[in-house]
Enzyme design. Structure first.
Site, PDB file in Angstrom:
ATOM      1  CB  ILE B  22      -1.042   0.149   0.947  1.00 41.30           C
ATOM      2  CG1 ILE B  22      -1.889  -0.979   1.264  1.00 41.30           C
ATOM      3  CG2 ILE B  22      -1.632   1.602   1.019  1.00 41.30           C
ATOM      4  CD1 ILE B  22      -3.223  -1.555   2.149  1.00 41.30           C
ATOM      5  CE1 TYR B 149      -1.439  -5.171  10.589  1.00 45.54           C
ATOM      6  CE2 TYR B 149      -3.799  -5.344  11.180  1.00 45.54           C
ATOM      7  CZ  TYR B 149      -2.408  -5.239  10.605  1.00 45.54           C
ATOM      8  OH  TYR B 149      -2.253  -4.726   9.428  1.00 45.54           O
TER       9      TYR B 149
END
Lengths: 94, 243
Positions: B22, B149
């Site tokens: 990304i 996460y």
């Protein structure tokens, strides 16, 4: 509360250096807060007289740290409301 | 600036984690937009087209400071920050040691704090700026094995909202992009059956390309997004709807 008012009483022998430092302090304030020089007096209150919000003060502290090459801790900024109080804090580190 | 460059371009943009996935797509998007782009990566790829690549791990405060000093000297103060650097250390909580927890929080959440703090110091003086944090649909879905996460990515949302209020008076906006399954190395690491299982949760039935996420990031940095702050923009094919 009355005892806190005594802070501003200082010996005359310090005034020359202190005047130069205050002038430097004042220039920082004028630049960061975008206020006319004559409004930056030791009695001026940041919030009421100089229309400074908390971010303005953060910005001013960063500018003062850079300009005077000092470090100011967060805790030292508590209860500082006037230009004079802020200047005394800076001056105590010079 | 070329004739075709859109209005509002030519800004100094910093993307963290810009060498792959990304982040790399964001770097390409902003370069194509005519911006001056720098990116940080632990191991920067071969010279990216038109972008300043700097070796920097966002877990190293001194390295972050040095990178910003370098960028400011060469490109000017950062006007758009895309905090994208992120890692995973997936494992079930019962097997997740302190190191796996700490490493993920330190890069994903604290790393964002470090670069945001440094960028904001200059944005305050500019009286403008865009902070865009790359979170994840995992922050809201909470997949097993991703306690560290998910916590780090959910933390970004809280941080963004606090900063949105804190910085609004200076015309600095703070927004979050929450990608779903994106075709990057991070997803490739999943085994095929798990990936198929996950795709079934996506109404659009496919993974996103990194470019599709970059387009959302680019929008939040654009002139047209000037009234958007504190928002979470999902780019997840409908996976998270309403979460």
């Amino acid at each position: 509360m009355t005892s806190a008012r005594r802070i501003s009483g200082q010996g005359a022998d310090e005034t020359v250096d202190s005047d130069a430092a205050f002038e430097k302090f004042r220039q920082c304030a004028v630049e960061v807060l975008q206020v006319p020089e004559e409004k930056v007096t030791k009695e001026a209150r940041f919030a009421d007289d100089l229309d400074a919000d908390s971010l303005d003060l953060v910005e001013l502290v960063m500018a003062l740290e850079e300009s005077f090459d000092i470090t100011v801790e967060e805790t030292e900024l508590e209860n500082i409301e006037t230009v004079g109080q802020a200047f005394d804090l800076i001056a105590s580190k010079l | 600036m070329s004739d075709t460059a859109p209005a509002g371009s030519g800004r100094c943009v910093l993307v963290t984690g810009g060498s792959r996935g990304i982040g790399a797509a964001c770097v390409s998007w902003f370069v194509a937009n005519g911006d001056r782009v720098a990116y940080l990566a632990r191991s920067p790829a071969k010279a990216a087209d038109g972008a300043l690549a700097l070796a920097c791990d966002v877990t190293d405060p001194d390295g972050v400071e040095a990178a910003f000093a370098d960028i400011e000297a060469r490109l000017g103060p950062v006007e758009v920050l895309v905090a994208n650097a992120g890692i995973t250390r997936d494992t079930l909580l019962a097997r997740m040691d302190e190191e796996a927890w700490r490493a993920v929080i330190d890069t994903n959440l604290t790393g964002t704090y470090r670069v945001a703090r440094r960028a904001v110091a200059r944005m305050l003086r500019l009286h403008r700026g865009r902070l865009i944090f790359v979170s994840s649909v995992g922050a809201f879905v909470g997949l097993p094995g991703q306690a560290n996460y998910a916590a780090s990515k959910a933390g970004l949302v809280g941080m963004a909202r606090a900063l949105a209020r804190e910085l609004a008076s200076r015309s600095i906006t703070v927004n979050v992009v929450a990608p779903g399954l994106v075709a990057t190395d991070m997803i490739e690491a999943l085994d095929a059956s798990r990936l198929e299982q996950m795709k079934e949760l996506v109404p659009l039935g496919r993974t996103a390309t990194a470019e599709e996420v970059a387009a959302a990031v680019g929008f939040l940095a654009s002139e047209g997004a000037g009234y958007i702050t504190g928002a979470v923009l999902p780019v997840d094919g409908g996976m998270g709807m309403g979460l």
